[in-house]
Design an enzyme around this catalytic site. Structure first.
Site, PDB file in Angstrom:
ATOM      1  N   CYS A  97       1.581  17.298  -5.568  1.00 47.49           N
ATOM      2  CA  CYS A  97       0.213  17.826  -5.640  1.00 47.49           C
ATOM      3  C   CYS A  97       0.090  18.885  -6.734  1.00 47.49           C
ATOM      4  CB  CYS A  97      -0.201  18.454  -4.302  1.00 47.49           C
ATOM      5  SG  CYS A  97      -0.825  17.284  -3.085  1.00 47.49           S
ATOM      6  N   CYS A 122      -0.964   9.111   0.511  1.00 48.93           N
ATOM      7  CA  CYS A 122      -0.967  10.248   1.442  1.00 48.93           C
ATOM      8  C   CYS A 122      -2.212  10.281   2.326  1.00 48.93           C
ATOM      9  CB  CYS A 122      -0.881  11.559   0.658  1.00 48.93           C
ATOM     10  SG  CYS A 122       0.572  11.670  -0.388  1.00 48.93           S
ATOM     11  N   CYS A 133      -3.902  20.296  -0.204  1.00 44.88           N
ATOM     12  CA  CYS A 133      -3.181  19.912  -1.411  1.00 44.88           C
ATOM     13  C   CYS A 133      -2.821  21.113  -2.273  1.00 44.88           C
ATOM     14  CB  CYS A 133      -4.008  18.931  -2.227  1.00 44.88           C
ATOM     15  SG  CYS A 133      -5.634  19.532  -2.613  1.00 44.88           S
ATOM     16  N   CYS A 191      -5.348  10.678  -2.229  1.00 45.15           N
ATOM     17  CA  CYS A 191      -4.534   9.664  -2.891  1.00 45.15           C
ATOM     18  C   CYS A 191      -4.082   8.615  -1.878  1.00 45.15           C
ATOM     19  CB  CYS A 191      -3.296  10.316  -3.490  1.00 45.15           C
ATOM     20  SG  CYS A 191      -3.638  11.545  -4.747  1.00 45.15           S
TER      21      CYS A 191
HETATM   22  S1  SF4 Z   1      -2.006  13.726  -2.346  1.00 50.40           S
HETATM   23 FE1  SF4 Z   1       0.019  12.729  -2.336  1.00 50.40          FE
HETATM   24  S2  SF4 Z   1       0.094  11.354  -4.120  1.00 50.40           S
HETATM   25 FE2  SF4 Z   1      -1.693  12.741  -4.353  1.00 50.40          FE
HETATM   26  S3  SF4 Z   1      -0.936  14.379  -5.626  1.00 50.40           S
HETATM   27 FE3  SF4 Z   1      -0.640  15.045  -3.487  1.00 50.40          FE
HETATM   28  S4  SF4 Z   1       1.409  14.366  -2.849  1.00 50.40           S
HETATM   29 FE4  SF4 Z   1       0.871  13.316  -4.781  1.00 50.40          FE
END
Ligand code: SF4
Length: 240
Positions: A118, A206, A228, A203
């Site tokens: 993130c 996740c 995040c 995303c």
């Molecule tokens: S939500 Fe998941 S895939 Fe998206 S940036 Fe964060 S850790 Fe990475």
């Protein structure tokens, strides 16, 4: 560039609390002009904010953090919404592509270290964007989760160099029901993933469908992580 004195935060917050969301946005545009920016991930609250600004003739710029890992449905919805509202939402990209990240940090970093992932794909991109802004408009609401229950309407957030950037959550005191009622009343579209049980959409690696009181309960399944870092890592002392 606005010369708003940070010491005026409590007084401004009190004034803005009495206003309807569209008038909060009007204040934002009149005060900050093109140094105000709406950050959106196309959740229903973001759609409401974009529609309120457009309907009121407030040409506030808008941006989204395109991590390269968004659902295809989200990207299709972005195009649909832009066409419907006659707006452009800038896609802000991370410094590394997903492939470059895999080469530097290993494949599927989100499975091992979502904080780091993130940071690379969202927090750093936002940090860069905030240097172009003096006011960041976001779609946080207090009823989204326990973690967000004391979110302020107006606050001071931090750029990566710890300088101040104002932050406004114009729908902070709206409920989920109010947001969805607004979409219905104004015949506005939503991301089709909401029809498949997704309540908060990020995303694809996740995000899972979820039910229950915590709207964000389907984010980062299997991890303690609830945010995040966009809203926590940019937080400043006065309630950001
Ligand atoms: S939500 Fe998941 S895939 Fe998206 S940036 Fe964060 S850790 Fe990475």
């Amino acid at each position: 560039m606005s010369n708003l004195d940070p010491a005026r935060l409590p007084e401004l917050d009190e004034q803005l609390t009495k206003l309807a969301p569209v008038d909060r946005l009007r204040w934002a545009f009149e005060t900050f002009g093109d140094r105000a920016g709406i950050g959106t991930s196309f959740q229903p609250a973001g759609v409401v904010i974009l529609h309120l600004a457009k309907s009121a003739g407030l040409p506030i710029r808008a941006f989204t953090l395109d991590t390269g890992l968004l659902f295809p449905e989200t990207l299709a919805f972005k195009a649909q919404l832009e066409a419907k509202l006659g707006i452009q939402v800038e896609s802000v990209l991370p410094a590394l592509t997903v492939k470059e990240q895999a080469a530097a940090h290993g494949a599927e970093l989100w499975k091992r270290d979502p904080e780091k992932c993130c940071e690379i794909r969202k927090v750093d991109s936002l940090g860069k964007k905030l240097f172009e802004l003096d006011l960041w408009i976001a779609g946080m609401r207090r009823d989204q989760s326990n973690e967000r229950s004391s979110t302020p309407l107006l606050s001071l957030a931090a750029r990566p160099d710890n300088s101040d950037v104002w932050k406004l959550n114009p729908l902070v005191d709206w409920s989920r029901e109010q947001v969805w009622a607004y979409l219905k009343e104004h015949d506005l579209p939503h991301n089709v993933l909401h029809d498949r049980g997704y309540r908060s959409i990020g995303c694809w690696p996740c995000t899972q469908p979820t039910s229950g009181a915590d709207e964000r309960g389907g984010r980062w399944p299997g991890f303690e992580k609830k945010e995040c870092g966009l809203h926590t890592r940019t937080k400043k002392g006065l309630g950001g």
